[in-house]
Design an enzyme around this catalytic site. Structure first.
Site, PDB file in Angstrom:
ATOM      1  N   ASP A 100       0.801  -1.157   0.063  1.00 35.67           N
ATOM      2  CA  ASP A 100      -0.124  -0.048   0.089  1.00 35.67           C
ATOM      3  C   ASP A 100       0.932   1.290   0.021  1.00 35.67           C
ATOM      4  OD1 ASP A 100      -2.428   1.435   0.082  1.00 35.67           O
ATOM      5  OD2 ASP A 100      -3.075   0.025   1.628  1.00 35.67           O
ATOM      6  N   ASP A 201      -3.236   4.772  -2.746  1.00 31.71           N
ATOM      7  CA  ASP A 201      -4.122   5.392  -1.892  1.00 31.71           C
ATOM      8  C   ASP A 201      -4.617   6.668  -2.773  1.00 31.71           C
ATOM      9  OD1 ASP A 201      -5.566   5.025   0.591  1.00 31.71           O
ATOM     10  OD2 ASP A 201      -4.790   7.124   0.946  1.00 31.71           O
ATOM     11  N   GLU A 249      -6.405   3.510  -5.893  1.00 29.28           N
ATOM     12  CA  GLU A 249      -7.797   3.891  -5.255  1.00 29.28           C
ATOM     13  C   GLU A 249      -8.320   5.233  -5.507  1.00 29.28           C
ATOM     14  OE1 GLU A 249      -9.454   4.273  -0.625  1.00 29.28           O
ATOM     15  OE2 GLU A 249      -7.757   5.317  -1.353  1.00 29.28           O
ATOM     16  N   HIS A 322     -10.347  -2.328   4.476  1.00 27.17           N
ATOM     17  CA  HIS A 322     -10.084  -1.706   5.786  1.00 27.17           C
ATOM     18  C   HIS A 322     -11.139  -0.286   6.025  1.00 27.17           C
ATOM     19  CE1 HIS A 322      -7.525   0.484   2.979  1.00 27.17           C
ATOM     20  NE2 HIS A 322      -7.481   1.562   3.559  1.00 27.17           N
ATOM     21  N   ASP A 323     -11.567   0.352   4.975  1.00 27.83           N
ATOM     22  CA  ASP A 323     -12.398   1.212   5.206  1.00 27.83           C
ATOM     23  C   ASP A 323     -13.797   1.224   5.140  1.00 27.83           C
ATOM     24  OD1 ASP A 323     -10.195   3.149   5.401  1.00 27.83           O
ATOM     25  OD2 ASP A 323     -10.473   3.417   3.160  1.00 27.83           O
TER      26      ASP A 323
END
Length: 558
Positions: A100, A201, A249, A322-323
């Site tokens: 990430d 991200d 993302e 994770h969100d």
């Protein structure tokens, strides 16, 4: 796509959020050592790629998405030597490891930003986005994603700096060529180390409209220059390297945007994470204001992305990360309230069927393979997520009753995805418990996650006996499963995913033979009719042409 399809079109990705995955050294926080101890669990699922959430040095203002050193491991998780050992073990099991990466912003503790604070004349000052006050206040009306203005005042320089998330996460200035070069050099060093790619991200936020940064603009809008940045990144980092995976993302992208970003002839990204389907149950005012899931609209959204990227580009398939809340609690039977474990096996299996039988690369978030549910926290002190705390404080301050605010968090908070994996029935769950982590599930809930159907693997045993308190539902009214089609309109032969305990390597993409997804096929019914095969998640229905509540069934089509 022309020619042989890339390896990742037949891959399954598994996301590890290390802080709550597994604790290897007994300090109550998940770490790299814990992950190494459970790599066989991941490999046994048939996973091809491990996506590792940030483990870089960080003050942890946003759980590692505020990076203070892009090239070292935070002592919370281990050392760089432990990372290298992990990488070797991942590769030894035939999997790849994707890091990430957060380069829209850094931590305010990063040496780059510390230098930028010293003086307007410091070269690093221009590595971030600064503006003078406008009429004595913030330069525009942008709001940060986690609440409050997107600008913070620095008295030393007499300027505001931009942060689209928290004040501890200042945005990087991608218009500065030296900044871009430093980012590319860092990425190349990770790839030289053996990393197999990056999930980046909010990468579509890196391009900013200079004119909008001062004036009456009230919201960020993605800029066309993002394509130039990504093409340059491909040329400087990824070109000439084999077997990598690049994922962006991208909040707010459309199908048309994604087709451009993932068109292989444009050399930008392999795939994107879009948010359309996970935003359908958000109210316009706030994601914490819940709208009931509109199942037909969800189906239309998924179908729109399948059709829109059929001839050009590629889909990332996900229901959680994770969100996001746990999919069983969000989309399954428990979403209507009541027992959070009602129809949990059936719900998880149906959702996995839908996920894995679409065209694209499926992403499985840790714990979904055992059907984990939302955390069921009852006090604000149990939450650790900065977004949840900021929203709660603001909502209650505006007069919302605390009970109502807690109910909203119980469904929507990111912490629902960040509770520890219950590796066994001991308390705390799997040894992960610390004030720096989200509180544990508790031994009782861990035991319920582990209870299995007869014959299921203990390590993946989440199966409760099938419920029979509702009559079967006629097949035409169910939304289970689906058939994806190869380019040219030729239907694939498809199989059914038997549940979250058996994610399939090389799922049914363009195969002519029947495929049952996953190395562990448990509790799957199969019937042959007229030379065609049928798969279902709960065996044969008692009445032909019907599905029981939350059952998924997929038929072979030629």
């Amino acid at each position: 796509m022309t020619g042989p399809e890339p390896w990742w079109t037949g891959a399954v990705v598994y996301q590890v959020y290390p802080r709550s995955f597994a604790d290897g050294n007994g300090d109550g926080v998940g770490d790299l050592a814990g992950l190494r101890q459970h790599l066989d669990h991941i490999a046994d699922l048939g996973v091809d790629v491990v996506w590792l959430s940030p483990v870089y040095r960080s003050p942890q203002a946003d759980n590692g998405y505020d990076i203070a050193d892009y090239e070292d491991i935070d002592p919370l998780f281990g050392t760089i030597d432990e990372f290298d050992a992990l990488l070797v073990e991942v590769h030894r099991r035939g999997m790849k490891l994707v890091m990430d990466l957060v380069v829209n912003h850094s931590s305010d503790q990063h040496p780059w930003f510390r230098a930028a604070l010293q003086s307007r004349t410091c070269p690093k000052h221009d590595w971030y986005i600064w503006r003078d006050p406008v009429d004595g206040h913030e330069p525009n009306g942008w709001r940060a994603a986690f609440g409050g203005p997107a600008w913070s005042w620095d008295p030393g320089t007499g300027q505001y700096y931009l942060h689209m998330f928290t004040p501890q996460q200042p945005d990087l200035n991608w218009e500065n060529p030296d900044l871009r070069a430093a980012v590319y050099d860092m990425m190349n060093r990770w790839l030289d180390r053996g990393v197999d790619g990056f999930r980046m991200d909010v990468i579509n936020h890196i391009a900013k409209d200079d004119d909008a940064l001062s004036g009456d603009s009230d919201a960020y809008v993605m800029q066309p220059r993002i394509h130039e940045h990504l093409q340059e990144m491909h040329e400087r980092v990824f070109a000439g390297r084999e077997a990598l995976l690049t994922v962006g993302e991208m909040p707010g992208v459309t199908v048309e945007d994604a087709a451009l970003f993932t068109d292989p002839e444009r050399h930008e990204l392999d795939m994107v994470f879009q948010f359309e389907h996970v935003g359908l149950d958000h109210a316009p005012s706030s994601k914490f204001t819940r709208n009931e899931t509109d199942l037909p609209e969800l189906k239309r959204s998924l179908a729109r992305w399948q059709t829109g990227l059929e001839d050009r580009g590629w889909n990332s398939l996900y229901l959680s990360n994770h969100d996001q809340p746990r999919p069983v609690s969000r989309f399954g039977a428990a979403a209507s309230g009541g027992d959070p474990f009602a129809f949990r096996y059936e719900s998880a299996t149906l959702l996995a069927t839908v996920l894995h039988l679409h065209r694209g690369t499926p992403y499985v978030y840790q714990g979904d393979e055992i059907g984990m549910v939302n955390a069921a926290f009852t006090t604000i002190d149990q939450y650790r997520d900065i977004e949840s705390h900021n929203w709660f404080r603001g909502a209650v301050g505006r007069g919302m009753p605390e009970s109502e605010a807690l109910e909203a968090l119980a469904f929507r908070s990111r912490d629902n995805a960040r509770t520890p994996i219950p590796w066994d029935d001991s308390a705390p769950a799997g040894g992960v418990l610390h004030h720096r982590t989200v509180d544990r599930y508790g031994a009782g809930m861990a035991a319920r996650h582990r209870r299995g159907r007869p014959g299921s693997r203990a390590a993946l045993g989440v199966r409760a006996p099938p419920s029979t308190d509702r009559p079967p539902t006629p097949l035409p009214h169910r939304a289970a499963g689906g058939v994806h089609t190869a380019r040219g309109g030729t239907p694939d032969t498809v199989g059914v995913h038997p549940g979250l305990g058996g994610h399939g390597r090389a799922a049914a993409r363009r195969r002519r033979e029947p495929v049952v997804l996953g190395p562990r096929v448990v509790g799957v019914g199969r019937e042959a009719r007229g030379g065609r095969s049928s798969w279902g998640t709960s065996g044969e229905p008692p009445v032909a042409g019907t599905l029981r509540p939350w059952e998924a069934r997929v038929h072979e089509c030629r």
